[in-house]
Design a protein around this motif. Sequence first.
Motif, mmCIF file in Angstrom:
data_model
loop_
_atom_site.group_PDB
_atom_site.id
_atom_site.type_symbol
_atom_site.label_atom_id
_atom_site.label_comp_id
_atom_site.label_asym_id
_atom_site.label_seq_id
_atom_site.Cartn_x
_atom_site.Cartn_y
_atom_site.Cartn_z
ATOM 1 N N UNK A 192 0.831 -1.197 0.000
ATOM 2 C CA UNK A 192 0.000 0.000 0.000
ATOM 3 C C UNK A 192 0.870 1.253 0.000
ATOM 4 N N UNK A 193 0.403 2.247 -0.699
ATOM 5 C CA UNK A 193 1.079 3.546 -0.669
ATOM 6 C C UNK A 193 0.745 4.241 0.648
ATOM 7 N N UNK A 194 1.535 5.262 1.048
ATOM 8 C CA UNK A 194 1.195 5.994 2.282
ATOM 9 C C UNK A 194 -0.209 6.568 2.262
ATOM 10 N N UNK A 195 -0.658 7.018 1.098
ATOM 11 C CA UNK A 195 -2.015 7.569 1.003
ATOM 12 C C UNK A 195 -3.058 6.474 1.249
ATOM 13 N N UNK A 196 -2.837 5.276 0.683
ATOM 14 C CA UNK A 196 -3.782 4.177 0.875
ATOM 15 C C UNK A 196 -3.788 3.727 2.331
ATOM 16 N N UNK A 197 -2.632 3.673 2.964
ATOM 17 C CA UNK A 197 -2.583 3.306 4.378
ATOM 18 C C UNK A 197 -3.329 4.322 5.242
ATOM 19 N N UNK A 198 -3.173 5.615 4.913
ATOM 20 C CA UNK A 198 -3.870 6.651 5.678
ATOM 21 C C UNK A 198 -5.377 6.535 5.510
ATOM 22 N N UNK A 204 -10.890 2.847 10.296
ATOM 23 C CA UNK A 204 -10.944 2.066 11.529
ATOM 24 C C UNK A 204 -11.834 2.769 12.550
ATOM 25 N N UNK A 205 -12.648 2.021 13.305
ATOM 26 C CA UNK A 205 -13.503 2.661 14.329
ATOM 27 C C UNK A 205 -12.652 3.214 15.471
ATOM 28 N N UNK A 206 -13.078 4.278 16.077
ATOM 29 C CA UNK A 206 -12.322 4.856 17.210
ATOM 30 C C UNK A 206 -12.396 3.936 18.418
ATOM 31 N N UNK A 207 -11.465 4.062 19.348
ATOM 32 C CA UNK A 207 -11.497 3.249 20.582
ATOM 33 C C UNK A 207 -12.807 3.469 21.329
ATOM 34 N N UNK A 208 -13.277 2.400 21.966
ATOM 35 C CA UNK A 208 -14.524 2.486 22.701
ATOM 36 C C UNK A 208 -14.315 3.277 23.999
ATOM 37 N N UNK A 209 -15.127 4.306 24.187
ATOM 38 C CA UNK A 209 -15.112 5.067 25.436
ATOM 39 C C UNK A 209 -16.096 4.425 26.411
ATOM 40 N N UNK A 210 -16.017 4.834 27.674
ATOM 41 C CA UNK A 210 -16.941 4.310 28.679
ATOM 42 C C UNK A 210 -18.380 4.643 28.310
ATOM 43 N N UNK A 211 -18.589 5.847 27.800
ATOM 44 C CA UNK A 211 -19.936 6.249 27.405
ATOM 45 C C UNK A 211 -20.448 5.376 26.256
ATOM 46 N N UNK A 212 -19.561 5.109 25.286
ATOM 47 C CA UNK A 212 -19.979 4.278 24.141
ATOM 48 C C UNK A 212 -20.283 2.854 24.587
ATOM 49 N N UNK A 213 -19.495 2.321 25.525
ATOM 50 C CA UNK A 213 -19.777 0.977 26.029
ATOM 51 C C UNK A 213 -21.138 0.939 26.720
ATOM 52 N N UNK A 214 -21.476 2.022 27.453
ATOM 53 C CA UNK A 214 -22.773 2.086 28.126
ATOM 54 C C UNK A 214 -23.911 2.084 27.105
#
Length: 519
Positions: A192-198, A204-214
Amino acid sequence: MNFILYSDVNDHSISQSLGRPEYSYYFVLKAYRPVLESLGQVHVVSSPAEVDPLYRQLVARGEDCLFLSFAPPQKTPTELACPMVCVVAWEFDSIPDEQWDDDPRHDWTRMLARHGRVITLSSHTARAIRRAMGDDFPVLVLPTPLWENFAAIRERQADAPVNPGMTLSIKGCIFDTRTLALSADDLVPKPLTPEEEAALEALRPPPLTLKRRFVIARHFLRQWALDLGREQGVPRVKFLHHWYWEGIRDLLSDKAHGWLARQLPAIAGPQAVAEPAPAPLNLPDTSQVVETRVDGVVYVTVFNPKDGRKNWHQMITAFCWAFRETPDATLVLKITQNDLASYHGELMTLLAQLSPFACRVVVMHGYLDDAQYARLYEAASFYVNASRCEGLCLPLMEFMASGKPAIAPDHTAMEDYIDDSVAFVVKSSEELTIWPQDSRIIYRTLRHRPDWGSLKDAYENSYRLAKSQPQAYRHLSVAALERMRAYCAFAPVQQRLADFLGLVPPIAVAAPVTEDASC
């Protein structure tokens, strides 16, 4: 005499049946029909259930009847009142002589014993039957009569081994290695090129926060409480399963997850992963008539890529290796398979792996009418067969009846008409295999393993003959014609059938058969 004929594939279903194991029986029936019509009246039925009512009508008029079933013995009825004979195409060294799946019909010895006699397409099949049924069991070897069908082609074809140039057309599509720009490098995944990797990282989904888990827990627990799954007959626990995987699985170590999965498999057990949809294939339109021009030393073969007997990978690899530096050698592949997607990727991958090569491979997918098929016969310098086993091989016989020498093994059915006076013989050796209809997948019989080096040598020797010994090529061509005249002309086939059935044949008048097939 009245002949009642039946094949599981008929005029109405043949276009949808190409590639089925028994579809070649249709073409055998078509080829036999003129011979049978010369000996009596022919009735073609669409179902075995029609046989006995027709038989009773004819017997009531004082007329004799015989039912010919163009189908394997396990698919041929045995409880009919009408006398019958089974026409068998078979390419292995033994016939099924045991039953499986609690079905006695799989035991051909039982079925043939009830019929009392059998018609086969080759001496090889006849020997296999006699080994199981005894030397005194009545077996007729009856190749399909096709010699007369190629008289017009023989009259107008040139006997030059090197084609000066001929246009081939087909309703479908043509793949030509001269225009495909194949490269083995295209088969290697590129980084993959740097642009494709970006861009991928951004998805990718963001990390789950406590609020999102609730929020996730509240959603699935609410669904569980409302018990919406019961209406569709789905266990309620599925909501807890979703909550576990989407809301808390990432918080647990693999050891903890493993313990929970054992204790609560319905909740923490493996998560079903949907199969990704296959990427759409960029296949060409097959509704139009397309054409290409071939010249030089032209090798032709007709086969179904989904037929494991045809050994087409070796046929292509040996050709491309033998002529990797020979630009005027062309291999034309006429495909007898309706579903282009079923083999396109496999074939293109093979050709890409072999590239670069100077020789040319032309793939013709689609329908050829009689005029187009005639041009294919005329364009050929040689016909190529590299099969592991054959029940008859109608295309090989057809090209030889057109005066084309062959490259082929001399095993199974081909031993009746292939030797070094008409062909460049490909060496082969026996190998274990299964009866194709045996659901147990038990090795019970033999087929043949063509020698790749011998096939490559046959390509090279045939090319040298065509280019530098035109007179020797003509002698080979004439020998092929004479072999087919003796083997599958109408009169000797008619006489053999009449003798087997105890009939007196009239003066032979052959009717043309226009269908072409791979058998």
